[in-house]
Write a protein that holds these residues in place. Structure first.
Motif, PDB file in Angstrom:
ATOM      1  N   ILE A 179       0.860  -1.197   0.000  1.00  0.00           N
ATOM      2  CA  ILE A 179       0.000   0.000   0.000  1.00  0.00           C
ATOM      3  C   ILE A 179       0.891   1.240   0.000  1.00  0.00           C
ATOM      4  O   ILE A 179       1.908   1.284   0.691  1.00  0.00           O
ATOM      5  N   ASP A 180       0.510   2.231  -0.790  1.00  0.00           N
ATOM      6  CA  ASP A 180       1.242   3.504  -0.775  1.00  0.00           C
ATOM      7  C   ASP A 180       0.236   4.638  -1.034  1.00  0.00           C
ATOM      8  O   ASP A 180      -0.164   4.861  -2.175  1.00  0.00           O
ATOM      9  N   PHE A 181      -0.167   5.305   0.028  1.00  0.00           N
ATOM     10  CA  PHE A 181      -1.197   6.347  -0.109  1.00  0.00           C
ATOM     11  C   PHE A 181      -0.622   7.605  -0.744  1.00  0.00           C
ATOM     12  O   PHE A 181       0.547   7.942  -0.542  1.00  0.00           O
ATOM     13  N   GLU A 182      -1.490   8.328  -1.474  1.00  0.00           N
ATOM     14  CA  GLU A 182      -1.192   9.702  -1.857  1.00  0.00           C
ATOM     15  C   GLU A 182      -2.226  10.570  -1.152  1.00  0.00           C
ATOM     16  O   GLU A 182      -3.376  10.147  -0.963  1.00  0.00           O
ATOM     17  N   ALA A 183      -1.795  11.762  -0.751  1.00  0.00           N
ATOM     18  CA  ALA A 183      -2.684  12.625   0.037  1.00  0.00           C
ATOM     19  C   ALA A 183      -2.636  14.063  -0.463  1.00  0.00           C
ATOM     20  O   ALA A 183      -1.691  14.456  -1.165  1.00  0.00           O
ATOM     21  N   GLN A 336       6.560   8.673 -10.638  1.00  0.00           N
ATOM     22  CA  GLN A 336       6.796   8.814  -9.195  1.00  0.00           C
ATOM     23  C   GLN A 336       5.674   9.612  -8.539  1.00  0.00           C
ATOM     24  O   GLN A 336       5.161  10.561  -9.131  1.00  0.00           O
ATOM     25  N   HIS A 337       5.339   9.260  -7.330  1.00  0.00           N
ATOM     26  CA  HIS A 337       4.283   9.902  -6.524  1.00  0.00           C
ATOM     27  C   HIS A 337       2.880   9.646  -7.047  1.00  0.00           C
ATOM     28  O   HIS A 337       1.942  10.315  -6.607  1.00  0.00           O
ATOM     29  N   ARG A 338       2.721   8.720  -7.995  1.00  0.00           N
ATOM     30  CA  ARG A 338       1.394   8.168  -8.263  1.00  0.00           C
ATOM     31  C   ARG A 338       1.331   6.906  -7.408  1.00  0.00           C
ATOM     32  O   ARG A 338       2.207   6.028  -7.520  1.00  0.00           O
ATOM     33  N   ASP A 341       1.855   3.411  -8.971  1.00  0.00           N
ATOM     34  CA  ASP A 341       3.214   3.171  -9.488  1.00  0.00           C
ATOM     35  C   ASP A 341       4.219   3.025  -8.345  1.00  0.00           C
ATOM     36  O   ASP A 341       5.104   2.165  -8.382  1.00  0.00           O
ATOM     37  N   ASP A 342       4.065   3.872  -7.328  1.00  0.00           N
ATOM     38  CA  ASP A 342       4.946   3.749  -6.153  1.00  0.00           C
ATOM     39  C   ASP A 342       4.789   2.350  -5.533  1.00  0.00           C
ATOM     40  O   ASP A 342       5.780   1.674  -5.227  1.00  0.00           O
ATOM     41  N   ALA A 343       3.529   1.923  -5.397  1.00  0.00           N
ATOM     42  CA  ALA A 343       3.274   0.615  -4.763  1.00  0.00           C
ATOM     43  C   ALA A 343       3.864  -0.534  -5.587  1.00  0.00           C
ATOM     44  O   ALA A 343       4.424  -1.486  -5.022  1.00  0.00           O
TER      45      ALA A 343
HETATM   46 MG   LIG Z   1       3.781   7.629  -2.902  1.00  0.00          MG
END
Ligand SMILES: [Mg+2]
Length: 369
Positions: A179-183, A336-338, A341-343
């Protein structure tokens, strides 16, 4: 006649006394035993309340308390370490943890492993790469990475020859959910800015096949700051329309839970959540659950911090996602930072760690006040 009566009375009194003493002794023993059992239960309950994985291994909570008391068990869903208690008792992974405790480190094979590690420590990176090439193993990675890879190869070989279990033959969990959240964010960030989760990706990694079996992402509609800042849109590539048309966070969280259930995570299969550090769960998810006034999901209370696992296994300093990829001589794939894609890139690091023999396990838990 009087003598006979006296003897009979005396005998009866004596017999009564003996019976009384026996009954009293038996009652005391029963009480002592019950008291001892209660103390043990209290001790075990105290143990089971400790969330440290190492501590958990030392404790065995009473059977009837396992479901409610174990920190990795879940009331509303699957457990972080995978299975409900009844399943855990019979699953091979439970067997593995038991065996870890009983591992005999005095066995001669550990001396051999230590000697081999010493020899590898003396080798140059070039020489290690040549050996990896001869063994048809991956040669990519920094000096620390290739050294750890070679050491682990010989460790598993020696353990296998000694008839002992290796990390290659058994995995701790069937699946890892990355899991990799974006906020929401802004730059400069206003004081007391509350970050709301706007992307919730999940990447399902099968630890046996070492393949990503499924991946998806959900956008979430922010409520406090519904309008994304330009900074946030550029950083994440998430558009205003995507969050405008999305469900709110509680709805998304339910969808993720339904998906987990449909995959048998926590029932048929063991699993653990993973992230590239402590923040996704400790910060973003924690804040979001408070904002949405919903309980923090049980399955995310303990997770695999891959940055920690990475530095422990390859003996490096703690790194972020990009640095870990660079150290493995892998390049970032995607944007990066999507979140999704990060996950996926975090999952690639997990695959490499598993491939190199790292026994990935839960190593981080929710910090609660
Ligand atoms: Mg991220």
């Amino acid at each position: 006649m009087t003598d006979i009566i006296l003897v009979t009375v005396t005998a009866l009194v004596g017999l009564g006394t003996v019976i009384f003493l026996i009954l009293n002794f038996s009652r005391r023993r029963t009480m002592a035993s019950a008291s001892h059992e209660l103390q043990n239960v209290a001790k075990r309950m105290k143990c089971s309340a400790d969330s440290s994985p190492d501590r958990m291994k030392q404790c065995s909570p009473p059977r009837h308390l396992e479901t409610e008391e174990l920190p990795c068990s879940s009331g509303d869903g699957p457990s972080a370490s995978g299975l409900a208690s009844s399943k855990r008792e019979t699953h091979p992974n439970a067997y593995k943890e038991d065996k870890d405790e009983k591992k005999n480190f005095k066995h001669g094979v550990f001396k051999k492993i230590s000697r081999k590690n010493g020899e590898i420590n003396q080798l140059s990176k070039q020489k290690i790469k040549v050996m990896l090439s001869e063994l048809k193993l991956d040669q990519r990675g920094s000096g620390d990475v290739v050294k750890a890879r070679l050491k682990n190869h010989f460790k598993n070989q020696l353990l296998g020859e000694a008839g002992m279990e290796t990390t290659c033959t058994q995995r701790r969990y069937d699946y890892i959910c990355v899991i990799d959240f974006e906020a929401t964010c802004d730059e400069p960030s206003p004081p007391d800015y509350l970050q709301e989760i706007i992307e919730f990706p999940v990447v399902l990694l099968n630890t046996h096949t070492l393949e990503i079996e499924e991946s998806f992402t959900h956008f979430c509609k922010p409520v406090i700051n519904p309008k994304l800042s330009d900074f946030c849109k550029v950083l994440t590539s998430i558009t205003q329309a995507q969050v405008d048309h999305a469900d709110t966070f509680p709805v998304v969280l339910n969808k993720v839970k339904e998906w987990m259930d449909s995959k048998g995570l926590g029932t048929t299969h063991t699993f653990a959540v993973a992230a590239d550090g402590p923040w996704d769960m400790n910060y973003f998810l924690n804040i979001q659950c408070e904002l949405s006034e919903i309980p923090f999901p049980e399955y995310a209370k303990r997770w695999v911090n891959l940055s920690k696992a990475f530095s422990n296994f390859y003996k490096t300093h703690r790194m972020n996602l990009l640095s870990m990829l660079t150290t493995l001589e892998l390049s970032f794939k995607g944007r990066q930072h999507r979140g999704i894609d990060d996950a996926k890139n975090i999952a690639r690091i997990a695959i490499q760690l598993l491939q190199d023999g790292c026994d990935l396990q839960v190593n981080e838990s929710l910090q609660q006040d």
